[in-house]
Design a protein around this motif. Structure first.
Motif, mmCIF file in Angstrom:
data_model
loop_
_atom_site.group_PDB
_atom_site.id
_atom_site.type_symbol
_atom_site.label_atom_id
_atom_site.label_comp_id
_atom_site.label_asym_id
_atom_site.label_seq_id
_atom_site.Cartn_x
_atom_site.Cartn_y
_atom_site.Cartn_z
ATOM 1 N N ILE A 278 0.829 -1.213 0.000
ATOM 2 C CA ILE A 278 0.000 0.000 0.000
ATOM 3 C C ILE A 278 0.863 1.263 0.000
ATOM 4 O O ILE A 278 1.773 1.408 0.814
ATOM 5 C CB ILE A 278 -0.965 -0.009 1.225
ATOM 6 N N ASP A 279 0.575 2.156 -0.951
ATOM 7 C CA ASP A 279 1.200 3.489 -1.001
ATOM 8 C C ASP A 279 0.067 4.496 -0.840
ATOM 9 O O ASP A 279 -0.914 4.435 -1.585
ATOM 10 C CB ASP A 279 1.844 3.745 -2.374
ATOM 11 N N ILE A 280 0.202 5.410 0.099
ATOM 12 C CA ILE A 280 -0.855 6.421 0.247
ATOM 13 C C ILE A 280 -0.321 7.646 0.976
ATOM 14 O O ILE A 280 0.606 7.544 1.790
ATOM 15 C CB ILE A 280 -2.087 5.814 0.974
ATOM 16 N N LYS A 281 -0.914 8.805 0.671
ATOM 17 C CA LYS A 281 -0.550 10.059 1.361
ATOM 18 C C LYS A 281 -1.840 10.736 1.775
ATOM 19 O O LYS A 281 -2.705 10.985 0.926
ATOM 20 C CB LYS A 281 0.213 10.982 0.398
ATOM 21 N N LEU A 282 -1.981 11.040 3.055
ATOM 22 C CA LEU A 282 -3.219 11.667 3.541
ATOM 23 C C LEU A 282 -2.893 12.988 4.222
ATOM 24 O O LEU A 282 -1.899 13.092 4.952
ATOM 25 C CB LEU A 282 -3.934 10.723 4.516
ATOM 26 N N ASP A 283 -3.753 13.970 3.956
ATOM 27 C CA ASP A 283 -3.476 15.324 4.456
ATOM 28 C C ASP A 283 -4.059 15.572 5.841
ATOM 29 O O ASP A 283 -5.112 15.048 6.199
ATOM 30 C CB ASP A 283 -4.042 16.362 3.483
ATOM 31 N N LYS A 284 -3.355 16.428 6.573
ATOM 32 C CA LYS A 284 -3.784 16.827 7.918
ATOM 33 C C LYS A 284 -5.128 17.554 7.834
ATOM 34 O O LYS A 284 -5.375 18.333 6.918
ATOM 35 C CB LYS A 284 -2.720 17.772 8.499
ATOM 36 N N GLY A 285 -6.008 17.254 8.783
ATOM 37 C CA GLY A 285 -7.301 17.956 8.864
ATOM 38 C C GLY A 285 -8.376 17.375 7.964
ATOM 39 O O GLY A 285 -9.509 17.860 7.960
ATOM 40 N N ASP A 286 -8.053 16.309 7.214
ATOM 41 C CA ASP A 286 -9.052 15.708 6.320
ATOM 42 C C ASP A 286 -10.058 14.862 7.079
ATOM 43 O O ASP A 286 -9.778 14.374 8.176
ATOM 44 C CB ASP A 286 -8.354 14.823 5.275
ATOM 45 N N PHE A 287 -11.245 14.694 6.461
ATOM 46 C CA PHE A 287 -12.225 13.719 6.945
ATOM 47 C C PHE A 287 -12.149 12.571 5.948
ATOM 48 O O PHE A 287 -12.556 12.702 4.795
ATOM 49 C CB PHE A 287 -13.633 14.343 6.977
ATOM 50 N N ILE A 288 -11.590 11.461 6.386
ATOM 51 C CA ILE A 288 -11.273 10.356 5.477
ATOM 52 C C ILE A 288 -12.208 9.176 5.748
ATOM 53 O O ILE A 288 -12.382 8.762 6.907
ATOM 54 C CB ILE A 288 -9.802 9.905 5.676
ATOM 55 N N VAL A 289 -12.814 8.637 4.693
ATOM 56 C CA VAL A 289 -13.645 7.440 4.859
ATOM 57 C C VAL A 289 -13.010 6.302 4.069
ATOM 58 O O VAL A 289 -12.587 6.481 2.926
ATOM 59 C CB VAL A 289 -15.102 7.694 4.399
#
Ligand SMILES: Nc1ncnc2c1ncn2[C@@H]1O[C@H](COP(=O)(O)OP(=O)(O)OP(=O)(O)O)[C@@H](O)[C@H]1O
Length: 489
Positions: A278-289
């Protein structure tokens, strides 16, 4: 001296009766019957003999138990030694063996604890709840204590008319005190904040090649074990950014960043891959589902990015720390400082009020980061009226909101929720989602929710689809929907 002439002499009948008694006793003696005194003396002698015998037996049992314990310890020593030598593939030092023995003993105790918990549902609920809240394995004493409190609570529940029964308040204090103790025991570990420009980057570029299957799995474990020993403290205490893949993370921009993350389980002689790179980048403050079919690996993924589970391979950067290279005690510390959890089953402590349950979270809080007060939190979640109620006096939705309060009281950077509305009806489910959206907007808390329900994904600004252990897609939604407007069917 004159005799008392007035003293009355015994009558003839009295003398005869006394004589008859003596005669009867003599006859009985002659027949072999025992007098009362003799019977008592006999009984005393017998009791003495029995006590002696009991003492002898107790001594024998103690000796046998000691022998058995020595045998168990030896077996443990042996298996711990064997396990470690499989990983190390070289003779072990005395220190290594000691360490392995200690770990094996700990594991054995954990297993026993688990067995005990499974045996008794009451025990199970308490044990799970406490370990979830404390986010670390509990000692046998702590579990015993909690079980006792739970039992007491169940007994009192039927007669309890007010939530402020003295004994009840006292028992709450006991639990809180024990939880606080754990908190204070760890107080010496300070929570450092790192400036990105001060952080040192270290690349591990001498990664060996690994075989396939279970053999490779063991080699990867060994490699990770060595790196963890070397870097865990440096990552957590010095803020060092250590990466094992040919990829330097942007920890300033991405609150979560994964590179080639793999997770496999060993089933007998087979390796079962669950996360497959798995490769992924998630941003601060996001609402992720996170969405995906059953068994696709959603919970495994959530557990890996929240520090509840370790990977087999790859880098998991959360707030700059590579969680793949943290040892268990450091992972616990990391979770305490940075993340909060909400589960499908609310995991509240049944004999604490809503407020006290939230205070448990607050006791584990990152004190350097200022957050809402307990009162403000209950205001936010619309539960001011329920603040002194016990879990059994509230609906499922209300209990779930208290579990959110507990997570928020910890003031986490990231809030992880695994099927938070799974056990709720539509109305309560919507309310819970509304609170999560509000917290995300007002507190800027990053929220990660795992769900089966694709409609829930509409409230998120980042939607991840997981399929067969891989990221199938990552969509950004610039116009997230209001929880009241989504279709619940
Ligand atoms: N400890 C384990 N040992 C072996 N296999 C496991 C273990 N834990 C999970 N798995 C397997 O990993 C796969 C992914 O499980 P996971 O719980 O991550 O899926 P999920 O997408 O969350 O599923 P669901 O939506 O049904 O909860 C499943 O096939 C599961 O059986």
């Amino acid at each position: 001296m004159s005799k008392d002439v007035n003293k009355k002499l015994p009558s003839k009948e009295e003398v005869l009766s006394q004589y008859k008694d003596v005669l009867e006793r003599n006859k009985a003696h002659a027949r072999g019957e025992k007098s009362k005194g003799e019977i008592e003396a006999n009984e005393q002698a017998l009791a003495k003999q029995k006590a002696k015998e009991d003492a002898r037996l107790a001594k024998k049992t103690k000796k046998a138990k000691r022998k058995e314990e020595t045998l168990i310890t030896n077996t443990l020593d042996q298996s711990a030694g064997e396990k470690l030598s499989v990983i190390e593939e070289k003779p072990l030092t005395r220190k290594q063996i000691k360490k392995a023995q200690k770990e094996e003993l700990k594991a054995q105790k954990e297993t026993q604890k688990e067995d005990a918990l499974i045996k008794n549902t009451l025990d199970q609920s308490v044990g799970e709840k406490l370990s979830v809240i404390e986010e670390k394995p509990l000692s046998r004493k702590q579990i015993k204590k909690a079980q006792k409190e739970e039992l007491k609570h169940v007994k009192e529940e039927t007669i309890m008319t007010s939530p402020f029964v003295d004994g009840e308040v006292e028992s709450n204090r006991t639990i809180i005190a024990s939880i606080e103790k754990i908190n204070y025991d760890n107080e010496s570990e300070t929570f450092e904040e790192f400036k990105s420009e001060d952080r040192k980057y270290t690349s591990i570029d001498n990664t060996p090649g690994f075989d396939k299957g279970v053999k490779g799995l063991k080699q990867k474990q060994k490699f990770q074990y060595q790196l963890t020993n070397k870097y865990s403290k440096r990552i957590l205490s010095d803020g060092e950014i250590v990466f094992t893949k040919d990829h330097k993370p942007n920890t300033e921009k991405h609150i979560i960043e994964l590179k080639d993350v793999r997770k496999s389980y060993q089933t007998g002689d087979l390796e079962t891959p669950i996360l497959k790179g798995i490769d992924i980048k998630l941003d601060k403050g996001d609402f992720i589902v996170i969405l995906g079919p059953s068994g696709s690996g959603k919970t495994t993924f959530l557990n890996v990015i929240s520090g509840l589970d370790k990977t087999t391979e790859g880098d998991v950067f959360v707030l700059g720390s590579n969680l793949s290279l943290l040892k268990d005690s450091h992972l616990t510390k990391f979770r305490r400082k940075n993340v909060g959890f909400i589960f499908q089953q609310y995991n509240l402590l049944t004999n604490l009020t809503s407020k006290e349950n939230a205070e448990v979270g607050q006791n584990l809080a990152n004190k350097k980061k200022k957050g809402m007060t307990i009162e403000e939190i209950f205001e936010t979640i619309g539960m001011k009226e329920q603040i002194n109620k016990y879990p059994h006096q509230m609906s499922g939705g209300q209990q779930q909101r208290v579990s959110i309060a507990r997570a928020l009281a910890k003031n986490p950077e990231i809030l992880f929720a695994d099927e938070p509305t799974g056990a709720l009806d539509e109305e309560m489910g919507r309310k819970v989602l509304e609170i999560l959206v509000k917290v995300n907007r007002e507190q800027k808390t990053t929220i990660v929710v795992v769900t089966h329900n694709p409609n829930i994904a509409k409230i998120a600004n980042t939607v991840i689809h997981i399929k067969n252990g891989l990221i199938d897609s990552l969509e950004k939604n610039s116009n997230p929907a209001d929880p009241q407007s989504i279709d619940w069917s």
